[in-house]
Scaffold this motif. Structure first.
Motif, PDB file in Angstrom:
ATOM      1  N   PHE A 266      65.765  33.022  48.958  1.00 15.78           N
ATOM      2  CA  PHE A 266      65.823  31.401  49.009  1.00 15.78           C
ATOM      3  C   PHE A 266      65.115  31.194  47.790  1.00 15.78           C
ATOM      4  CE2 PHE A 266      63.044  27.720  49.672  1.00 15.78           C
ATOM      5  CZ  PHE A 266      64.110  26.665  50.150  1.00 15.78           C
ATOM      6  N   GLY A 267      64.248  31.837  47.100  1.00 16.20           N
ATOM      7  CA  GLY A 267      63.575  31.223  45.703  1.00 16.20           C
ATOM      8  C   GLY A 267      64.665  31.411  44.666  1.00 16.20           C
ATOM      9  N   LEU A 268      65.588  32.407  44.649  1.00 20.47           N
ATOM     10  CA  LEU A 268      66.590  32.572  43.780  1.00 20.47           C
ATOM     11  C   LEU A 268      67.695  31.684  43.882  1.00 20.47           C
ATOM     12  CD1 LEU A 268      67.230  36.701  43.749  1.00 20.47           C
ATOM     13  CD2 LEU A 268      66.116  34.986  41.924  1.00 20.47           C
ATOM     14  N   ILE A 269      68.003  31.214  45.019  1.00 21.59           N
ATOM     15  CA  ILE A 269      68.939  30.059  45.159  1.00 21.59           C
ATOM     16  C   ILE A 269      68.307  28.664  44.863  1.00 21.59           C
ATOM     17  CG2 ILE A 269      70.054  28.606  47.187  1.00 21.59           C
ATOM     18  CD1 ILE A 269      70.438  31.225  48.575  1.00 21.59           C
ATOM     19  N   VAL A 270      67.047  28.652  45.107  1.00 18.74           N
ATOM     20  CA  VAL A 270      66.352  27.319  44.601  1.00 18.74           C
ATOM     21  C   VAL A 270      66.177  27.191  43.189  1.00 18.74           C
ATOM     22  CG1 VAL A 270      64.064  26.152  44.362  1.00 18.74           C
ATOM     23  CG2 VAL A 270      64.932  27.005  46.530  1.00 18.74           C
ATOM     24  N   ILE A 271      66.056  28.339  42.303  1.00 17.01           N
ATOM     25  CA  ILE A 271      66.028  28.293  40.900  1.00 17.01           C
ATOM     26  C   ILE A 271      67.295  27.937  40.230  1.00 17.01           C
ATOM     27  CG2 ILE A 271      65.671  29.916  38.796  1.00 17.01           C
ATOM     28  CD1 ILE A 271      63.282  31.124  40.727  1.00 17.01           C
ATOM     29  N   TYR A 272      68.277  28.933  40.932  1.00 12.87           N
ATOM     30  CA  TYR A 272      69.606  28.655  40.282  1.00 12.87           C
ATOM     31  C   TYR A 272      70.016  27.075  40.575  1.00 12.87           C
ATOM     32  CZ  TYR A 272      74.849  28.437  40.176  1.00 12.87           C
ATOM     33  OH  TYR A 272      76.029  28.261  40.002  1.00 12.87           O
ATOM     34  N   ILE A 273      69.911  26.546  41.766  1.00 12.10           N
ATOM     35  CA  ILE A 273      70.310  25.047  41.790  1.00 12.10           C
ATOM     36  C   ILE A 273      69.428  24.130  41.212  1.00 12.10           C
ATOM     37  CG2 ILE A 273      70.260  22.987  43.468  1.00 12.10           C
ATOM     38  CD1 ILE A 273      71.005  25.229  45.845  1.00 12.10           C
ATOM     39  N   GLY A 274      68.250  24.561  40.935  1.00  4.01           N
ATOM     40  CA  GLY A 274      67.243  23.689  39.766  1.00  4.01           C
ATOM     41  C   GLY A 274      67.885  23.724  38.294  1.00  4.01           C
ATOM     42  N   GLY A 275      68.227  24.959  38.068  1.00  7.00           N
ATOM     43  CA  GLY A 275      68.988  25.129  36.687  1.00  7.00           C
ATOM     44  C   GLY A 275      70.135  24.258  36.406  1.00  7.00           C
ATOM     45  N   VAL A 276      71.096  24.466  37.406  1.00  9.58           N
ATOM     46  CA  VAL A 276      72.249  23.649  37.379  1.00  9.58           C
ATOM     47  C   VAL A 276      72.007  22.267  37.347  1.00  9.58           C
ATOM     48  CG1 VAL A 276      74.329  23.024  38.776  1.00  9.58           C
ATOM     49  CG2 VAL A 276      73.674  25.377  38.661  1.00  9.58           C
ATOM     50  N   TRP A 277      70.911  21.717  38.040  1.00 14.01           N
ATOM     51  CA  TRP A 277      70.690  20.277  38.000  1.00 14.01           C
ATOM     52  C   TRP A 277      70.176  19.752  36.834  1.00 14.01           C
ATOM     53  CZ3 TRP A 277      71.845  15.977  40.307  1.00 14.01           C
ATOM     54  CH2 TRP A 277      70.859  14.944  40.129  1.00 14.01           C
ATOM     55  N   LYS A 278      69.179  20.643  36.449  1.00 11.66           N
ATOM     56  CA  LYS A 278      68.542  20.330  34.959  1.00 11.66           C
ATOM     57  C   LYS A 278      69.510  20.336  33.752  1.00 11.66           C
ATOM     58  CE  LYS A 278      64.680  19.724  34.180  1.00 11.66           C
ATOM     59  NZ  LYS A 278      63.889  18.543  33.891  1.00 11.66           N
ATOM     60  N   PHE A 279      70.509  21.262  33.781  1.00 14.11           N
ATOM     61  CA  PHE A 279      71.347  21.401  32.767  1.00 14.11           C
ATOM     62  C   PHE A 279      72.411  20.208  32.961  1.00 14.11           C
ATOM     63  CE2 PHE A 279      75.300  22.749  31.030  1.00 14.11           C
ATOM     64  CZ  PHE A 279      74.612  23.355  29.448  1.00 14.11           C
ATOM     65  N   TRP A 280      72.740  19.820  34.261  1.00  8.33           N
ATOM     66  CA  TRP A 280      73.753  18.859  34.402  1.00  8.33           C
ATOM     67  C   TRP A 280      73.282  17.557  33.812  1.00  8.33           C
ATOM     68  CZ3 TRP A 280      78.709  18.944  35.951  1.00  8.33           C
ATOM     69  CH2 TRP A 280      79.225  17.742  36.472  1.00  8.33           C
ATOM     70  N   THR A 281      71.953  17.240  34.177  1.00  7.81           N
ATOM     71  CA  THR A 281      71.434  15.837  33.834  1.00  7.81           C
ATOM     72  C   THR A 281      71.153  15.925  32.301  1.00  7.81           C
ATOM     73  OG1 THR A 281      69.238  16.620  34.445  1.00  7.81           O
ATOM     74  CG2 THR A 281      70.675  15.328  36.238  1.00  7.81           C
ATOM     75  N   GLY A 282      70.811  16.805  31.537  1.00 12.22           N
ATOM     76  CA  GLY A 282      70.415  16.844  30.362  1.00 12.22           C
ATOM     77  C   GLY A 282      71.670  17.492  29.330  1.00 12.22           C
ATOM     78  N   PHE A 283      72.691  17.383  29.858  1.00 12.97           N
ATOM     79  CA  PHE A 283      74.152  17.929  29.079  1.00 12.97           C
ATOM     80  C   PHE A 283      74.123  17.077  27.897  1.00 12.97           C
ATOM     81  CE2 PHE A 283      78.387  18.144  28.180  1.00 12.97           C
ATOM     82  CZ  PHE A 283      78.544  19.650  28.285  1.00 12.97           C
ATOM     83  N   SER A 284      73.855  15.698  27.765  1.00  6.98           N
ATOM     84  CA  SER A 284      74.113  15.008  26.622  1.00  6.98           C
ATOM     85  C   SER A 284      73.273  15.244  25.452  1.00  6.98           C
ATOM     86  CB  SER A 284      73.790  13.483  27.339  1.00  6.98           C
ATOM     87  OG  SER A 284      72.416  13.356  27.310  1.00  6.98           O
ATOM     88  N   ARG A 285      72.210  16.034  25.607  1.00  8.88           N
ATOM     89  CA  ARG A 285      71.296  16.568  24.673  1.00  8.88           C
ATOM     90  C   ARG A 285      71.764  17.862  24.005  1.00  8.88           C
ATOM     91  NH1 ARG A 285      67.503  14.304  28.195  1.00  8.88           N
ATOM     92  NH2 ARG A 285      67.332  15.963  29.498  1.00  8.88           N
ATOM     93  N   THR A 286      72.837  18.350  24.344  1.00 10.61           N
ATOM     94  CA  THR A 286      73.283  19.609  23.676  1.00 10.61           C
ATOM     95  C   THR A 286      74.271  19.260  22.841  1.00 10.61           C
ATOM     96  OG1 THR A 286      75.287  19.917  25.534  1.00 10.61           O
ATOM     97  CG2 THR A 286      73.032  20.771  26.324  1.00 10.61           C
ATOM     98  N   ASN A 287      75.044  20.362  22.234  1.00  5.84           N
ATOM     99  CA  ASN A 287      75.818  20.201  21.242  1.00  5.84           C
ATOM    100  C   ASN A 287      77.366  20.654  21.832  1.00  5.84           C
ATOM    101  OD1 ASN A 287      74.037  20.021  19.246  1.00  5.84           O
ATOM    102  ND2 ASN A 287      73.854  22.161  18.783  1.00  5.84           N
ATOM    103  N   PHE A 288      77.475  20.789  22.977  1.00  4.87           N
ATOM    104  CA  PHE A 288      78.907  21.073  23.934  1.00  4.87           C
ATOM    105  C   PHE A 288      79.454  19.818  23.889  1.00  4.87           C
ATOM    106  CE2 PHE A 288      75.771  24.092  25.715  1.00  4.87           C
ATOM    107  CZ  PHE A 288      76.313  25.242  25.359  1.00  4.87           C
ATOM    108  N   THR A 289      81.031  20.159  23.882  1.00  4.34           N
ATOM    109  CA  THR A 289      81.920  19.114  24.005  1.00  4.34           C
ATOM    110  C   THR A 289      81.717  18.337  25.389  1.00  4.34           C
ATOM    111  OG1 THR A 289      83.684  20.520  22.739  1.00  4.34           O
ATOM    112  CG2 THR A 289      84.301  18.445  23.924  1.00  4.34           C
TER     113      THR A 289
END
Length: 63
Positions: free
Chosen positions: A7-30
């Protein structure tokens, strides 16, 4: 006990996906939807294997 770890690993994974998704505009990716989805879903493997991705992931988390 193992269910708690899973459960903890799933929460960490989903949290990472969410944080990356919402902060994507700050990256250098297309900024395309397929790029954003792929990079968000594969973040654990890319974070371990790629230094450039690690730097961009940290940029996405800030803010």
């Amino acid at each position: 006990m193992s269910k708690l770890i899973i459960f903890g690993l799933i929460v960490i994974y989903i949290g990472g996906v969410w944080k990356f998704w919402t902060g994507f505009s700050r990256t250098n990716f297309t900024p395309s939807l397929p790029n954003r989805i792929g990079l968000a879903l594969l973040w654990p493997a890319l974070f371990v294997a790629n230094g450039s991705y690690r730097r961009n992931f940290r940029k996405a988390l800030k803010g």
